[in-house]
Design a protein around this motif. Structure first.
Motif, short mmCIF file in Angstrom:
data_model
loop_
_atom_site.label_atom_id
_atom_site.label_comp_id
_atom_site.label_asym_id
_atom_site.label_seq_id
_atom_site.Cartn_x
_atom_site.Cartn_y
_atom_site.Cartn_z
N ASP A 71 -1.97 4.81 -4.86
CA ASP A 71 -2.82 4.16 -3.86
C ASP A 71 -2.56 2.66 -3.90
O ASP A 71 -2.19 2.12 -4.95
N VAL A 72 -2.78 2.02 -2.77
CA VAL A 72 -2.64 0.56 -2.69
C VAL A 72 -3.97 -0.07 -3.09
O VAL A 72 -5.02 0.32 -2.59
N LYS A 73 -3.91 -1.03 -4.00
CA LYS A 73 -5.09 -1.80 -4.36
C LYS A 73 -5.20 -3.04 -3.50
O LYS A 73 -6.28 -3.38 -3.04
N LYS A 74 -4.05 -3.72 -3.31
CA LYS A 74 -4.08 -4.90 -2.43
C LYS A 74 -2.67 -5.30 -2.02
O LYS A 74 -1.69 -4.97 -2.68
N PHE A 75 -2.62 -6.01 -0.91
CA PHE A 75 -1.38 -6.59 -0.42
C PHE A 75 -1.40 -8.07 -0.72
O PHE A 75 -2.37 -8.76 -0.39
N GLY A 76 -0.36 -8.56 -1.38
CA GLY A 76 -0.20 -9.99 -1.60
C GLY A 76 0.74 -10.54 -0.55
O GLY A 76 1.12 -9.84 0.40
N ILE A 80 2.83 -6.10 -3.52
CA ILE A 80 1.84 -5.06 -3.25
C ILE A 80 1.41 -4.55 -4.63
O ILE A 80 2.24 -4.36 -5.52
N THR A 81 0.10 -4.40 -4.80
CA THR A 81 -0.43 -3.90 -6.07
C THR A 81 -0.88 -2.47 -5.87
O THR A 81 -1.67 -2.17 -4.96
N LYS A 83 -2.06 1.46 -7.73
CA LYS A 83 -2.61 2.16 -8.89
C LYS A 83 -2.03 3.56 -8.85
O LYS A 83 -1.65 4.07 -7.78
N ASN A 100 -2.69 -1.00 -12.60
CA ASN A 100 -2.01 -2.00 -11.78
C ASN A 100 -0.50 -1.92 -11.94
O ASN A 100 0.02 -2.04 -13.05
N THR A 118 -0.53 -6.11 5.72
CA THR A 118 -1.90 -6.33 5.26
C THR A 118 -2.67 -5.04 5.05
O THR A 118 -3.79 -5.05 4.55
N LYS A 119 -2.09 -3.90 5.47
CA LYS A 119 -2.79 -2.62 5.32
C LYS A 119 -1.78 -1.50 5.21
O LYS A 119 -0.62 -1.64 5.58
#
Length: 129
Positions: A71-76, A80-81, A83, A100, A118-119
């Protein structure tokens, strides 16, 4: 969590205890993270920057099927981070979690480059179906 890949535990994947070798599992996770990132960022030039501590909670034996979920935790900006969870398909027990995994997008010069995402995008969304 979406489970994208399944692996069959074969004799060459075992440690001396007859269970799944942790190094083999980490290689599978790293490959899955790279494939997932390549698809999300639409760039095959990505690298693993960081993997947080890992937590083995159970194992698998020869003949078991394991599933790898990402799964994606966040986009930098250039990263991309993710889990990850790996579970034994036969017993449904979690084998390992990684909180992470940071993957970095590279430009043509091999340096980190902005990816503009961004998503999470699915192929069906890109095709406009």
């Amino acid at each position: 969590m979406r489970f994208h890949t399944r692996k069959w535990v074969k004799p060459e994947d075992l440690n001396p205890n007859g269970t799944l070798f942790g190094g083999r599992l980490l290689a599978w996770i790293d490959e899955e993270a790279a494939l997932y990132t390549t698809i999300q960022l639409e760039n095959s030039k990505v690298v693993t920057k960081y993997m947080s501590e890992i937590n083995f909670t159970s194992s698998a034996k020869q003949g078991d099927i394991v599933e790898i979920g990402i799964d994606v935790k966040k986009f930098g900006n250039s990263s991309i981070t993710l889990k990850c969870e790996v579970r034994n398909k036969m017993t449904r027990e979690t084998i390992i979690t990684v909180d992470n995994i940071i993957m970095v997008n590279l430009g043509p010069n091999g340096k980190p480059a902005p990816h503009g995402k961004t998503k999470i995008e699915f192929v069906k969304d890109r095709l406009g179906e």
